[in-house]
Scaffold this active site. Structure first.
Site, short mmCIF file in Angstrom:
data_model
loop_
_atom_site.label_atom_id
_atom_site.label_comp_id
_atom_site.label_asym_id
_atom_site.label_seq_id
_atom_site.Cartn_x
_atom_site.Cartn_y
_atom_site.Cartn_z
N PRO A 91 0.82 -1.22 0.00
CA PRO A 91 0.00 0.00 0.00
C PRO A 91 0.85 1.27 0.00
O PRO A 91 2.08 1.19 0.05
CB PRO A 91 -0.79 -0.11 1.31
CG PRO A 91 0.06 -0.96 2.20
CD PRO A 91 0.82 -1.88 1.32
N PHE A 163 -1.52 -8.74 -14.13
CA PHE A 163 -2.35 -7.77 -14.87
C PHE A 163 -3.84 -8.06 -14.73
O PHE A 163 -4.64 -7.43 -15.42
CB PHE A 163 -1.95 -7.74 -16.34
CG PHE A 163 -0.56 -7.19 -16.57
CD1 PHE A 163 -0.27 -5.86 -16.30
CD2 PHE A 163 0.46 -8.01 -17.02
CE1 PHE A 163 1.01 -5.34 -16.49
CE2 PHE A 163 1.75 -7.50 -17.21
CZ PHE A 163 2.02 -6.17 -16.95
N GLU A 166 -9.84 -7.09 -10.97
CA GLU A 166 -10.84 -7.71 -10.12
C GLU A 166 -12.18 -7.73 -10.83
O GLU A 166 -12.50 -6.83 -11.60
CB GLU A 166 -10.93 -6.96 -8.78
CG GLU A 166 -9.74 -7.27 -7.91
CD GLU A 166 -9.78 -6.52 -6.59
OE1 GLU A 166 -10.87 -6.29 -6.05
OE2 GLU A 166 -8.69 -6.17 -6.11
N LEU A 218 3.83 -0.55 -13.36
CA LEU A 218 3.38 0.76 -12.87
C LEU A 218 2.82 1.58 -14.03
O LEU A 218 1.78 2.23 -13.90
CB LEU A 218 4.54 1.52 -12.22
CG LEU A 218 5.13 0.95 -10.92
CD1 LEU A 218 6.29 1.82 -10.45
CD2 LEU A 218 4.06 0.90 -9.82
N ASN A 221 -0.78 0.50 -15.29
CA ASN A 221 -1.90 1.03 -14.50
C ASN A 221 -2.02 2.54 -14.64
O ASN A 221 -3.12 3.09 -14.70
CB ASN A 221 -1.71 0.66 -13.03
CG ASN A 221 -2.26 -0.73 -12.73
OD1 ASN A 221 -2.83 -1.37 -13.61
ND2 ASN A 221 -2.09 -1.19 -11.52
N LEU A 224 -3.82 3.31 -17.92
CA LEU A 224 -5.25 3.00 -17.87
C LEU A 224 -5.98 4.09 -17.08
O LEU A 224 -7.02 4.60 -17.51
CB LEU A 224 -5.48 1.64 -17.23
CG LEU A 224 -5.03 0.42 -18.04
CD1 LEU A 224 -5.09 -0.85 -17.21
CD2 LEU A 224 -5.90 0.26 -19.28
N CYS A 273 -5.31 -0.23 -6.60
CA CYS A 273 -4.09 -0.18 -7.43
C CYS A 273 -3.82 1.14 -8.13
O CYS A 273 -2.69 1.65 -8.06
CB CYS A 273 -4.16 -1.29 -8.47
SG CYS A 273 -4.34 -2.89 -7.71
N ARG A 342 -11.96 -1.20 -1.49
CA ARG A 342 -10.78 -0.35 -1.23
C ARG A 342 -10.74 0.83 -2.19
O ARG A 342 -10.87 0.66 -3.39
CB ARG A 342 -9.50 -1.18 -1.33
CG ARG A 342 -9.34 -2.14 -0.15
CD ARG A 342 -8.16 -3.03 -0.31
NE ARG A 342 -8.32 -3.96 -1.43
CZ ARG A 342 -7.35 -4.73 -1.90
NH1 ARG A 342 -6.17 -4.69 -1.36
NH2 ARG A 342 -7.59 -5.56 -2.90
C1 UGA Z 1 -6.39 -2.63 -12.52
C2 UGA Z 1 -5.85 -2.99 -13.91
O1 UGA Z 1 -6.92 -2.89 -14.86
C3 UGA Z 1 -5.28 -4.40 -13.92
O2 UGA Z 1 -4.70 -4.67 -15.21
C4 UGA Z 1 -4.21 -4.52 -12.84
O3 UGA Z 1 -3.66 -5.83 -12.80
C5 UGA Z 1 -4.82 -4.19 -11.50
O4 UGA Z 1 -5.36 -2.84 -11.54
C6 UGA Z 1 -3.78 -4.33 -10.44
O5 UGA Z 1 -2.77 -3.62 -10.50
O6 UGA Z 1 -3.91 -5.20 -9.58
P1 UGA Z 1 -8.65 -3.15 -11.20
O7 UGA Z 1 -8.23 -2.01 -10.33
O8 UGA Z 1 -9.02 -4.44 -10.56
O9 UGA Z 1 -7.48 -3.51 -12.25
O10 UGA Z 1 -9.92 -2.70 -12.05
P2 UGA Z 1 -10.13 -1.84 -13.37
O11 UGA Z 1 -11.07 -2.57 -14.23
O12 UGA Z 1 -8.87 -1.42 -13.98
O13 UGA Z 1 -10.91 -0.56 -12.81
C7 UGA Z 1 -10.30 0.39 -11.96
C8 UGA Z 1 -11.25 1.54 -11.68
O14 UGA Z 1 -11.46 2.33 -12.86
C9 UGA Z 1 -12.64 1.11 -11.24
O15 UGA Z 1 -13.10 1.95 -10.21
C10 UGA Z 1 -13.49 1.28 -12.48
O16 UGA Z 1 -14.84 1.47 -12.21
C11 UGA Z 1 -12.84 2.52 -13.10
N1 UGA Z 1 -13.07 2.62 -14.56
C12 UGA Z 1 -12.56 1.70 -15.40
C13 UGA Z 1 -13.77 3.70 -15.05
O17 UGA Z 1 -14.24 4.58 -14.29
N2 UGA Z 1 -13.97 3.81 -16.40
C14 UGA Z 1 -13.48 2.89 -17.26
O18 UGA Z 1 -13.69 3.07 -18.50
C15 UGA Z 1 -12.75 1.81 -16.76
#
Ligand code: UGA
Length: 460
Positions: A91, A163, A166, A218, A221, A224, A273, A342
């Site tokens: 964290p 990668f 969740e 890093l 993420n 994204l 993350c 979280r």
């Molecule tokens: C993220 C990455 O997508 C994974 O590839 C990575 O392995 C993971 O972190 C990690 O480091 O463990 P995660 O946080 O589980 O995965 O979920 P995401 O689908 O990436 O969503 C993250 C946040 O962004 C969520 O709150 C989601 O609602 C938001 N989000 C996502 C949006 O608001 N808009 C979008 O278009 C996509």
């Protein structure tokens, strides 16, 4: 070298599902997930797994007790393993040097030190795999601890960041778009490569140096999250100029160079993350004197906070006064298909509404009241607030909306799309509002029912 036995330290969101998929794809190899928390291990060994993840139980059930084990027997398993994964939480540091941005490596380092103690007199070769997301050059620290403490141990450190996302963890593990292995020892790289090659096409398994691998995770993420912040910044502009963020996104995604993923506007990204990893990247940039680069990435978080706060202000403004008003909250998880809360933006929105003395009626299909309270207390959001009176959780969305003046959608659960909003409307105070913080509902249909609909990135 041939790998026959694998141990994974850390039975969390990554360690559990990852080893389960490994076990299902490599029946000849023995996998053990280890943790010091015996209650967590008991849950992994029960029919009530400690995390909700679609299809996880189906993957675990046939292999558990065959070649997949969950145990607290750390000493024995570490001695026996050919390959040791470290999947511990990293964290953001809360105090001391780098507080608020640097990674807290204490759990990770402690685990490495425990392994070093176990292997002090061990003669032979072990492969050490960093699965946790770590700052660049963490492998150096791992090497140093093992070299200093284990005189006869031969080892190689690999970086193998995860990668999976969740909510789609099992699918992501079964069909990964890439697997990354960083290392400097071909024998060790090949051993891990061979495990993945049992089900992942070899052209999807990328090998790099240790430092490129640690950094790539890093950056992945950060990129994204940057897309989410980009579209969210545009959503604010859309509201001002009368454009529709969904129209804009539709146009953008038709350009293959831009692509279609991660352009869904929202109340902000959450999860354990994105923020943590960007902060880690920012800290790294600052440390090497790249203040402009650090500032660039910090802005992704600034924009995320702006989006959540902006939406809270919209709700307060539209409802004029929130004191003792009943408000239904749909969704507390940080995204759909997970029970994880979280860094959920829902917690931040709930806090803002509670500060205005609203009474919240929360429904989330997978998050328990205990978890909601834990997340709110983690941020100290409930200080001075009676959770009994102001934070009420419901297991039925139709009960949650009774006598409320608004529904606030904060997680994009599919179930929210198919509720009977007509019957909900009948039970609510008028005017009845719907704040769709994820733009997942059918706004036209809701308006026909009589709702005042407030979406994100749309001016009407
Ligand atoms: C993220 C990455 O997508 C994974 O590839 C990575 O392995 C993971 O972190 C990690 O480091 O463990 P995660 O946080 O589980 O995965 O979920 P995401 O689908 O990436 O969503 C993250 C946040 O962004 C969520 O709150 C989601 O609602 C938001 N989000 C996502 C949006 O608001 N808009 C979008 O278009 C996509």
């Amino acid at each position: 070298m041939e790998c026959k036995r694998v141990a994974c330290l850390g039975a969390g969101f990554v360690g559990g599902p990852t080893m389960a998929v490994f076990a299902s794809k490599c029946p000849d190899i023995h996998f053990t997930v280890l943790d010091i928390d015996s209650s967590k291990i008991d849950q992994w060994n029960s029919n009530n797994l400690p995390i909700y993840e679609p299809n996880l139980y189906e993957i675990i059930q046939p292999v558990r007790g065959q070649n997949l084990f969950f145990s607290t027997n750390i000493i024995e398993e570490i001695e026996a393993a050919d390959m040791i994964f470290f999947s511990l939480p990293t964290p953001t540091k809360k105090q001391g040097l780098g507080a608020g941005s640097a990674c807290d490596l204490s759990y990770f380092e402690q685990a490495v030190r425990n392994v070093a103690t176990i292997l002090t007199k061990y003669k032979g070769f072990k492969i050490i795999v960093e699965k946790s997301t770590v700052p660049v050059r963490t492998a150096e620290m791992v090497k140093e601890i093992l070299t200093c403490n284990c005189k006869e141990l031969e080892f190689s450190v690999l970086s193998n960041p995860e990668f999976l996302a969740e909510g789609s963890a099992v699918n992501d593990l079964l069909f990964p778009n890439r697997v990354l292995i960083g290392g400097d020892n071909m024998q060790a790289i090949t051993a891990l490569f061979m495990l993945y090659a049992k089900w992942v096409p070899s052209d999807r398994i990328i090998t790099t140096s240790l430092w490129s691998s640690e950094l790539a995770k890093l950056c992945s993420n950060a990129m994204l999250a940057q897309r989410v912040s980009s579209i969210n910044s545009i959503s604010a502009l859309c509201e001002k100029v009368g454009a529709d963020v969904e129209d804009v996104a539709r146009v953008l995604t038709k350009d293959e160079r831009i692509g279609s993923k991660f352009l869904q506007t929202s109340i902000g990204f959450g999860g354990s993350c994105f923020k943590k990893d960007i902060l880690c990247l920012v800290y790294l940039c600052e440390n090497v004197g790249l203040s402009e680069v650090a500032e660039y990435w910090r802005q992704v978080i600034v924009m995320n906070e702006f989006q959540t706060n902006r939406y809270c202000r919209v709700i307060s403004k539209m409802l004029v006064n929130l004191k003792m008003k009943n408000i239904a909250i749909f969704g507390f998880a940080y995204k759909k298909n997970t029970s994880d809360t979280r860094e959920s933006p829902s917690a931040y929105v709930c806090n803002s509404l509670l500060q205005e003395e609203a009474i919240l009626h929360i429904f989330d299909p997978k998050v328990t009241r205990q978890q909601m309270l834990a997340e709110m207390n983690f941020h100290e959001f409930l200080d001075g607030i009676s959770s009994e009176k102001h934070l009420i959780s419901h297991s039925d969305p139709y009960v949650a909306v009774k006598n409320t003046c608004a529904i606030v959608v904060l997680t994009e659960w599919d179930i929210f799309k198919n509720l009977n909003y007509e019957s909900m409307y009948a039970e609510m105070q008028k005017p009845a509002f719907i704040f769709d913080g994820r733009n997942v509902l059918n706004h036209k249909a809701l308006k026909r029912v009589g709702f005042k609909v407030v979406a994100i990135g749309k001016s009407e």
